[in-house]
Design an enzyme around this catalytic site. Structure first.
Site, mmCIF file in Angstrom:
data_model
loop_
_atom_site.group_PDB
_atom_site.id
_atom_site.type_symbol
_atom_site.label_atom_id
_atom_site.label_comp_id
_atom_site.label_asym_id
_atom_site.label_seq_id
_atom_site.Cartn_x
_atom_site.Cartn_y
_atom_site.Cartn_z
ATOM 1 N N HIS A 43 -2.531 0.859 8.652
ATOM 2 C CA HIS A 43 -2.399 1.701 7.131
ATOM 3 C C HIS A 43 -3.724 2.395 7.133
ATOM 4 C CE1 HIS A 43 -1.472 1.840 2.802
ATOM 5 N NE2 HIS A 43 -1.645 3.252 3.194
ATOM 6 N N GLU A 95 0.005 -6.470 3.312
ATOM 7 C CA GLU A 95 -1.254 -5.816 4.239
ATOM 8 C C GLU A 95 -2.447 -6.654 3.639
ATOM 9 O OE1 GLU A 95 -1.135 -1.506 3.525
ATOM 10 O OE2 GLU A 95 0.541 -1.361 4.614
ATOM 11 N N ARG A 152 4.971 3.221 2.590
ATOM 12 C CA ARG A 152 4.539 2.044 2.176
ATOM 13 C C ARG A 152 5.479 0.929 2.693
ATOM 14 N NH1 ARG A 152 0.418 4.310 0.947
ATOM 15 N NH2 ARG A 152 -0.552 4.475 -1.375
HETATM 16 C C1 DGY Z 1 -3.021 7.059 0.366
HETATM 17 O O1 DGY Z 1 -3.726 7.924 0.099
HETATM 18 O O2 DGY Z 1 -2.081 6.899 -0.304
HETATM 19 C C2 DGY Z 1 -2.946 6.343 1.626
HETATM 20 O O3 DGY Z 1 -1.860 5.668 2.309
HETATM 21 C C3 DGY Z 1 -4.370 5.213 1.623
HETATM 22 O O4 DGY Z 1 -3.609 4.512 0.574
#
Ligand code: DGY
Length: 338
Positions: A286, A267, A238
């Site tokens: 992402h 984001e 993240r």
């Molecule tokens: C997750 O599944 O956590 C991916 O990063 C999509 O947010």
């Protein structure tokens, strides 16, 4: 019988959304301000289930959702959920692990290759018709095979990355994780080491930890300065697990060589983010788990979780098992509407 009310948020594959609509009173919302959107807040009041991607489920939202029984994330990450507030209200929370493991590992390893071999930059070079002479060293990349890869966060995705790196690219694997992973050590010849040692020794550093209080801002200037000047840093976790302004400084000052980023502090990434102007940074929106096949599997699993929770059954990928233990004795046959 009146249908149960469900909120679908941001992302849910169409066939799954249609299937849920046939059973429930479902309203789909996308990118709204959930603190102020009147339609959302009105709908929330009678909603029993929420399914979707990255809806901030905090105290403010929960105060307005007195009938909520389950929040089903269409993601493996669940940093958008305030588990303490959910537990106070006995609300179940679920995510979508396993079905996305290989897909995310493919993306993150692809990002590593793209960054090391400068694939997006060279693609632009060819398509913009700059390729007129034989190439010179200014266009060279660096080798990935037989190098040392440091993986921070050796969960299922970390291990799938180690598999690709070790078995496919003969890389030496170092890892740092909350717990040691003896199976991964044996299978992928991975060696556990301290974070600092990993940063100092690795040619590539992949960050793939979940975002928690502990990992918020985990990698900052000190950590970038510990890395080799030739190191390539890849973030597949993240945006907030790193201090983004420190990454920018370290790249500007040549403290590391390049970065591949699937995630950002904000984001969608802000258009004036300096990272977007750096040639040695490869960016993705992402999209780690987003293939047609895997997004469908994630939506299906999220729907299964939701339906189970609404029916008073234990969802297959429950996050807060403590809440389930609390409500299990209270779940009466009356709530089951199979
Ligand atoms: C997750 O599944 O956590 C991916 O990063 C999509 O947010």
């Amino acid at each position: 019988m009146t249908k149960k009310r469900i909120i679908a948020y941001n992302r849910l594959e169409k066939p799954v959304l249609e299937e849920l609509k046939s059973k429930y009173d479902v309203k789909f919302f996308k990118n709204i301000n959930t603190k102020t959107d009147k339609v959302f807040l009105d709908y929330l009041e009678k909603t029993e289930g929420i399914i979707g991607l990255e809806l901030e489920v905090d105290k403010d939202l929960l105060v307005n959702a007195p009938n909520l029984k389950i929040v089903s994330n269409v993601s493996v990450g669940y940093n958008n959920l305030n588990l303490e507030e959910l537990a106070k209200r006995n609300i179940l929370a679920t995510n979508t692990p396993d079905v996305l493991t290989d897909t995310v590992a493919d993306t993150i390893f692809g990002l590593l290759l793209a960054t090391a071999r400068r694939i997006p930059e060279l693609d632009h070079y060819v398509k913009s018709k700059q390729w007129n002479d034989p190439l010179e060293s200014e266009h060279y990349g660096i080798d990935v095979h037989h190098k040392t890869l440091g993986i921070i966060g050796m969960g299922k995705i970390g291990q799938a990355i180690a598999q690709r790196a070790n078995l496919g690219f003969d890389m030496k694997i170092l890892y740092n994780s909350r717990n040691k992973k003896p199976k991964a050590e044996a299978k992928y010849n991975a060696t556990y080491c301290s974070l600092d040692e990993l940063l100092k020794q690795s040619d590539f550093v992949i960050l793939i930890t979940p975002l928690t209080e502990e990992t918020n801002g985990f990698i900052g200037r000190r950590e970038f300065q510990l890395m080799k000047k030739s190191a390539i840093f890849i973030n597949g976790s993240r945006g907030k697990t790193i201090i983004e302004k420190d990454l920018i400084e370290s790249l500007k000052n040549g403290e590391i060589a390049a970065a591949g980023l699937d995630v950002f502090k904000i984001e969608p990434v802000e258009h004036d983010n300096p990272l977007l102007n750096m040639k040695n940074v490869v960016t993705l929106p992402h999209i780690g788990s987003s293939t047609y096949e895997t997004e469908l599997k994630m939506s299906e699993l999220a729907a299964k979780n939701l339906v189970a929770g609404l029916n008073g059954e234990k969802p297959p990928s429950l996050i807060n098992t403590d809440v389930w233990e609390n409500i299990k004795p209270l779940v009466s046959k009356k709530t089951i509407d199979k």
